[in-house]
Design an enzyme around this catalytic site. Structure first.
Site, PDB file in Angstrom:
ATOM      1  N   SER A 147       0.853  -1.200   0.000  1.00 30.54           N
ATOM      2  CA  SER A 147       0.000   0.000   0.000  1.00 30.54           C
ATOM      3  C   SER A 147       0.880   1.238   0.000  1.00 30.54           C
ATOM      4  CB  SER A 147      -0.958  -0.022   1.195  1.00 30.54           C
ATOM      5  OG  SER A 147      -1.924  -1.039   1.013  1.00 30.54           O
ATOM      6  N   ASP A 149       6.994  -0.666   5.074  1.00 26.73           N
ATOM      7  CA  ASP A 149       7.436  -1.790   5.902  1.00 26.73           C
ATOM      8  C   ASP A 149       8.939  -1.685   6.172  1.00 26.73           C
ATOM      9  OD1 ASP A 149       6.168  -4.757   6.585  1.00 26.73           O
ATOM     10  OD2 ASP A 149       8.352  -4.741   6.386  1.00 26.73           O
ATOM     11  N   CYS A 205       3.930  10.328   9.848  1.00 29.24           N
ATOM     12  CA  CYS A 205       4.594  10.465   8.550  1.00 29.24           C
ATOM     13  C   CYS A 205       3.549  10.354   7.435  1.00 29.24           C
ATOM     14  CB  CYS A 205       5.642   9.366   8.433  1.00 29.24           C
ATOM     15  SG  CYS A 205       6.343   9.221   6.800  1.00 29.24           S
ATOM     16  N   GLY A 264      -3.142   0.828   4.163  1.00 28.48           N
ATOM     17  CA  GLY A 264      -3.265  -0.626   4.037  1.00 28.48           C
ATOM     18  C   GLY A 264      -2.462  -1.358   5.099  1.00 28.48           C
ATOM     19  N   GLY A 265      -1.178  -1.028   5.218  1.00 32.37           N
ATOM     20  CA  GLY A 265      -0.332  -1.649   6.230  1.00 32.37           C
ATOM     21  C   GLY A 265      -0.563  -1.046   7.608  1.00 32.37           C
ATOM     22  N   TYR A 295      -0.419   4.608  15.269  1.00 33.71           N
ATOM     23  CA  TYR A 295      -0.578   5.605  16.332  1.00 33.71           C
ATOM     24  C   TYR A 295       0.064   6.913  15.918  1.00 33.71           C
ATOM     25  CZ  TYR A 295       4.297   5.723  17.275  1.00 33.71           C
ATOM     26  OH  TYR A 295       5.637   5.943  17.126  1.00 33.71           O
ATOM     27  N   TYR A 304       6.478  -1.710  13.466  1.00 31.54           N
ATOM     28  CA  TYR A 304       7.913  -1.442  13.413  1.00 31.54           C
ATOM     29  C   TYR A 304       8.597  -2.783  13.160  1.00 31.54           C
ATOM     30  CZ  TYR A 304       7.217   3.312  15.218  1.00 31.54           C
ATOM     31  OH  TYR A 304       6.848   4.627  15.389  1.00 31.54           O
TER      32      TYR A 304
HETATM   33  C1  LIG Z   1       9.010   7.075   7.830  1.00 31.78           C
HETATM   34  C2  LIG Z   1       8.057   6.203   8.602  1.00 31.78           C
HETATM   35  C3  LIG Z   1       7.243   6.781   9.581  1.00 31.78           C
HETATM   36  C4  LIG Z   1       6.339   5.998  10.295  1.00 31.78           C
HETATM   37  N1  LIG Z   1       5.553   6.592  11.232  1.00 31.78           N
HETATM   38  C5  LIG Z   1       4.665   5.849  11.935  1.00 31.78           C
HETATM   39  C6  LIG Z   1       3.814   6.440  12.898  1.00 31.78           C
HETATM   40  O1  LIG Z   1       3.849   7.640  13.139  1.00 31.78           O
HETATM   41  N2  LIG Z   1       2.961   5.635  13.564  1.00 31.78           N
HETATM   42  C7  LIG Z   1       2.882   4.298  13.337  1.00 31.78           C
HETATM   43  O2  LIG Z   1       2.055   3.617  13.953  1.00 31.78           O
HETATM   44  N3  LIG Z   1       3.681   3.712  12.424  1.00 31.78           N
HETATM   45  C8  LIG Z   1       4.562   4.448  11.722  1.00 31.78           C
HETATM   46  N4  LIG Z   1       5.360   3.839  10.796  1.00 31.78           N
HETATM   47  C9  LIG Z   1       5.245   2.397  10.578  1.00 31.78           C
HETATM   48  C10 LIG Z   1       4.083   2.086   9.645  1.00 31.78           C
HETATM   49  O3  LIG Z   1       2.872   2.150  10.360  1.00 31.78           O
HETATM   50  C11 LIG Z   1       4.226   0.675   9.078  1.00 31.78           C
HETATM   51  O4  LIG Z   1       5.421   0.587   8.344  1.00 31.78           O
HETATM   52  C12 LIG Z   1       3.032   0.317   8.190  1.00 31.78           C
HETATM   53  O5  LIG Z   1       2.935  -1.082   8.081  1.00 31.78           O
HETATM   54  C13 LIG Z   1       3.154   0.943   6.823  1.00 31.78           C
HETATM   55  O6  LIG Z   1       2.047   0.687   6.020  1.00 31.78           O
HETATM   56  P1  LIG Z   1       2.244   0.789   4.433  1.00 31.78           P
HETATM   57  O7  LIG Z   1       0.965   0.479   3.787  1.00 31.78           O
HETATM   58  O8  LIG Z   1       2.914   2.075   4.107  1.00 31.78           O
HETATM   59  O9  LIG Z   1       3.340  -0.343   4.221  1.00 31.78           O
HETATM   60  P2  LIG Z   1       3.534  -1.553   3.213  1.00 31.78           P
HETATM   61  O10 LIG Z   1       5.006  -1.732   3.174  1.00 31.78           O
HETATM   62  O11 LIG Z   1       2.819  -1.316   1.945  1.00 31.78           O
HETATM   63  O12 LIG Z   1       2.850  -2.756   3.981  1.00 31.78           O
HETATM   64  C14 LIG Z   1       3.220  -3.174   5.277  1.00 31.78           C
HETATM   65  C15 LIG Z   1       2.695  -4.598   5.523  1.00 31.78           C
HETATM   66  O13 LIG Z   1       1.275  -4.623   5.387  1.00 31.78           O
HETATM   67  C16 LIG Z   1       0.891  -5.464   4.295  1.00 31.78           C
HETATM   68  N5  LIG Z   1      -0.154  -4.769   3.548  1.00 31.78           N
HETATM   69  C17 LIG Z   1      -0.078  -3.527   3.020  1.00 31.78           C
HETATM   70  N6  LIG Z   1      -1.226  -3.207   2.432  1.00 31.78           N
HETATM   71  C18 LIG Z   1      -2.054  -4.264   2.566  1.00 31.78           C
HETATM   72  C19 LIG Z   1      -3.376  -4.518   2.141  1.00 31.78           C
HETATM   73  N7  LIG Z   1      -4.072  -3.606   1.467  1.00 31.78           N
HETATM   74  N8  LIG Z   1      -3.928  -5.721   2.412  1.00 31.78           N
HETATM   75  C20 LIG Z   1      -3.221  -6.654   3.104  1.00 31.78           C
HETATM   76  N9  LIG Z   1      -1.963  -6.451   3.548  1.00 31.78           N
HETATM   77  C21 LIG Z   1      -1.377  -5.268   3.282  1.00 31.78           C
HETATM   78  C22 LIG Z   1       2.148  -5.624   3.468  1.00 31.78           C
HETATM   79  O14 LIG Z   1       2.110  -6.790   2.679  1.00 31.78           O
HETATM   80  C23 LIG Z   1       3.215  -5.621   4.531  1.00 31.78           C
HETATM   81  O15 LIG Z   1       3.268  -6.877   5.164  1.00 31.78           O
HETATM   82  C24 LIG Z   1       6.263   4.603  10.054  1.00 31.78           C
HETATM   83  C25 LIG Z   1       7.091   4.031   9.099  1.00 31.78           C
HETATM   84  C26 LIG Z   1       7.981   4.813   8.364  1.00 31.78           C
HETATM   85  C27 LIG Z   1       8.861   4.176   7.332  1.00 31.78           C
END
Ligand SMILES: Cc1cc2nc3c(=O)[nH]c(=O)nc-3n(C[C@H](O)[C@H](O)[C@H](O)COP(=O)(O)OP(=O)(O)OC[C@H]3O[C@@H](n4cnc5c(N)ncnc54)[C@H](O)[C@@H]3O)c2cc1C
Ligand SMILES: *[C@@H]1O[C@H](CO)[C@@H](O)[C@H](O)[C@H]1NC(C)=O
Ligand SMILES: *[C@@H]1O[C@H](CO)[C@@H](O)[C@H](O)[C@H]1NC(C)=O
Ligand SMILES: *[C@@H]1O[C@H](CO)[C@@H](O)[C@H](O)[C@H]1NC(C)=O
Ligand SMILES: *[C@@H]1O[C@H](CO)[C@@H](O)[C@H](O)[C@H]1NC(C)=O
Ligand SMILES: *[C@@H]1O[C@H](CO)[C@@H](O)[C@H](O)[C@H]1NC(C)=O
Ligand SMILES: *[C@@H]1O[C@H](CO)[C@@H](O)[C@H](O)[C@H]1NC(C)=O
Length: 541
Positions: free
Chosen positions: A110, A114, A175, A181-182, A189, A477
């Protein structure tokens, strides 16, 4: 919304195919591509317009676009055979169908944030479903709810909320480029944590495509699966297409305060003291701490700095007295504070200038990409001052030069929500979450190894001071060091519980709903919930 739930199957028989698990071969992905083209629903956008292989000139830019961590932007990083960027639900259904037929693994991406790259890296032939094009958001102001497609970012959500109302908000992360999605499927939070809990606590419905290709909503998926995807990680259960959430109210004025303190200003004593009070503050007030190593202004030595970042849901005239009552030692003064809106308080926390145009929230790809490795811990008893002194010594090592530790206070709403309400279990009893991250800027495996070893050393050093049995971690994380499934072959529930109990504590046991919804463990990765019956199947084979 383009996605409406229905339990109807695609016009071909999924069920039969469940047992036809073919071995991946060199041309598995050619057959897979043929399958996609032959089986896709031609009534709307042809799937050929959203399929990318290494032959397409845009393949690399599409793959790299939302990769956050430069560790996974190298030539040596495994690459998917195929990327599909669905425009409609049937595109996802076709990928799920054809991958099972042709032995391709699926990774769902999404926002791509990750920490270990599990949404776009695998060590077997695989296809990435990149949901970036499914990102519409519709807000119902009267009902204070929103439907958000999984490929939207929290920045896009905040932008839309701020466009719609000055007094609605949502308790997700900071951020803006994080994907919903993730993020929502692991908890999520941010600055509203103490007042409202997590993003996942506010999910009231969802659309998910399961292993059989069915598009399910809360009613048709049932409460066990709906429970599991709100904190248990989405990747184990299917493809989440959209979330329905309950928005929250925020005052039109909120106050943000940044208080920088150095070692000369009793930083160690202040951080130590903070542990005794920060989880007991009024829930309208949150004060997080960022510890980092910086160059000293004189003498060329390094030193440690703490930034106490506070958000108060109200004006500065409310913030100062509350802070003086709850944490007088900090000595907060009015000039450290700014009155602004909720959405700009988020911008400030994301390290944008508070007056930056709100459109920065829409930027999905960071301007500078860094190498990093992060970890998380929960602290249940205040750490002694010597623990902080030890951390600061590690900061002074060469590899610690670009490290940061974030301390996020719990309490408030977090302590009121029962531990089993959703899979995310870190509630009452935790004073704060501590998350160290180490950054570096030079290529090369030797540099990477040194920095990763540094954060592992820090992690060992912290062992006596943090949660035990299990040593808890936050699934969002992601940290592969805490345990992983086997890349090939069967991983037992017991083996998976090594990492699973750290993320979910006893809620891990209830995540066995996985076995019912994905009995052959099609949706799997290094830290996915195992299916109990995949063991039976392999034994019978
Ligand atoms: C710069 C940065 C700042 C962050 N700040 C915060 C914060 O303030 N608070 C907090 O709680 N977290 C924070 N995070 C962590 C963040 O919540 C996780 O990395 C989250 O999983 C990211 O979601 P994504 O969709 O971007 O990631 P992705 O890398 O797309 O997905 C993460 C995981 O979820 C799965 N997934 C994604 N989309 C789906 C879907 N639609 N259906 C089923 N599975 C799916 C993926 O396969 C993977 O296992 C931060 C991370 C970064 C890198
Ligand atoms: C869609 O079009 C392709 C190519 O024209 C064709 O091979 C396929 O059979 C069609 N799919 C369906 C379900 O009709
Ligand atoms: C990628 O290339 C293939 C042929 O190599 C083509 O069929 C497909 O349409 C291309 N994808 C896109 C999105 O242009
Ligand atoms: C990619 O290009 C190579 C060489 O041009 C060709 O052999 C192969 O069939 C192409 N693959 C796809 C999926 O189009
Ligand atoms: C630091 O703490 C000492 C003793 O606790 C106190 O006397 C001193 O005023 C403090 N200094 C600052 C800058 O707060
Ligand atoms: C700190 O100092 C080191 C060594 O002098 C230098 O390489 C580095 O760029 C400096 N960092 C910052 C943030 O100024
Ligand atoms: C810098 O560090 C060295 C070694 O620890 C020490 O001797 C020196 O006094 C420090 N310089 C300053 C300006 O603090």
């Amino acid at each position: 919304m383009k996605t409406t739930p229905s339990s109807s199957l695609l016009p071909f028989a999924f069920v039969l195919l469940m047992s036809l698990h073919s071995i991946a071969s060199a041309d598995a992905h050619e057959n897979f591509l043929q399958c996609l083209l032959q089986n896709s629903d031609n009534s709307t956008t042809s799937i050929s317009k959203v399929i990318y292989t290494q032959n397409n000139s845009s393949y690399s830019s599409i793959l790299d676009f939302t990769i956050q961590n430069r560790r996974f932007l190298t030539a040596a990083t495994p690459k998917p055979q195929v990327i599909v960027k669905p425009l409609q639900v049937s595109h996802i259904q076709s990928v799920i169908f054809c991958s099972q037929l042709h032995g391709m693994q699926v990774r769902v991406r999404s926002g791509g944030h990750d920490y270990e790259g599990l949404s776009y890296i695998s060590h077997v032939p695989y296809v990435v479903i990149d949901l970036i094009n499914l990102r519409s958001i519709s807000i119902d102001v009267e009902k204070t709810t929103a439907w958000i497609q999984a490929g939207a970012t929290i920045g896009e959500l905040y932008h839309k909320i701020a466009d719609t109302s000055g007094t609605l908000g949502f308790p997700a992360g900071v951020c803006p480029s994080v994907g919903v999605g993730g993020h929502f499927s692991g908890g999520g939070y941010g600055i509203l944590l103490r007042k409202y809990g997590l993003a996942a606590d506010h999910v009231v419905d969802a659309h998910l495509i399961d292993v059989k290709g069915r598009l399910l909503d809360r009613k048709s998926m049932g409460e066990d699966l709906f429970w599991a995807i709100r904190g248990g990680g989405g990747a184990s259960f299917g493809v989440i297409v959209a979330w329905k959430v309950e928005l929250v109210t925020v005052p039109s004025t909120v106050t943000v305060c940044s208080s920088l303190r150095s070692l000369k200003q009793n930083l160690t004593q202040l951080v130590h003291r903070w542990q005794f009070v920060a989880d007991k503050f009024d829930e309208d007030l949150i004060t997080g701490v960022f510890l980092s190593s910086v160059n000293a202004s004189t003498g060329g030595n390094r030193t440690v700095i703490a930034s106490f970042e506070s958000v108060f849901l109200g004006g500065v005239d409310g913030a100062i007295p509350l802070m003086q009552k709850s944490f007088p030692e900090l000595g907060l003064v009015e000039k450290e504070c700014t009155e602004t809106s909720w959405v700009r308080a988020v911008l400030h926390h994301a390290r944008f200038p508070i007056e930056a145009p709100l459109d920065v929230l829409l930027n999905r790809s960071p301007v500078t990409k860094r190498f990093y490795k992060a970890k998380s811990d929960y602290v249940r008893e205040p750490m002694p001052e010597i623990a902080f002194e030890g951390i600061f010594e590690l900061f002074n090592e060469k590899e610690g030069g670009n490290a940061e530790i974030m301390l996020v206070p719990y309490g408030g709403k977090m302590s009121e929500i029962p531990e089993s309400s959703i899979p995310f279990p870190h509630r009452a009893g935790n004073i704060y979450k501590m998350s160290p991250v180490v950054y570096w800027y030079e290529e090369g495996s030797e540099t990477a190894e040194r920095h990763i070893n540094w954060i592992r050393k820090l992690h060992s050093f912290l062992t006596p001071f943090v949660s035990k049995n299990p040593r808890a971690s936050y699934i969002n994380y992601r940290d592969i060091d805490i345990g992983a499934n086997k890349i090939r072959g069967y991983t037992s529930y017991k083996q998976a519980s090594i990492w699973g109990r750290k993320y979910f504590r006893n809620n891990f046991d209830r995540l066995v709903v996985k076995t019912m919804v994905d009995p052959h463990n099609f949706f799997r990765n290094e830290q996915s919930i195992p299916s109990l019956s995949s063991w039976r199947k392999q034994k019978d084979d």
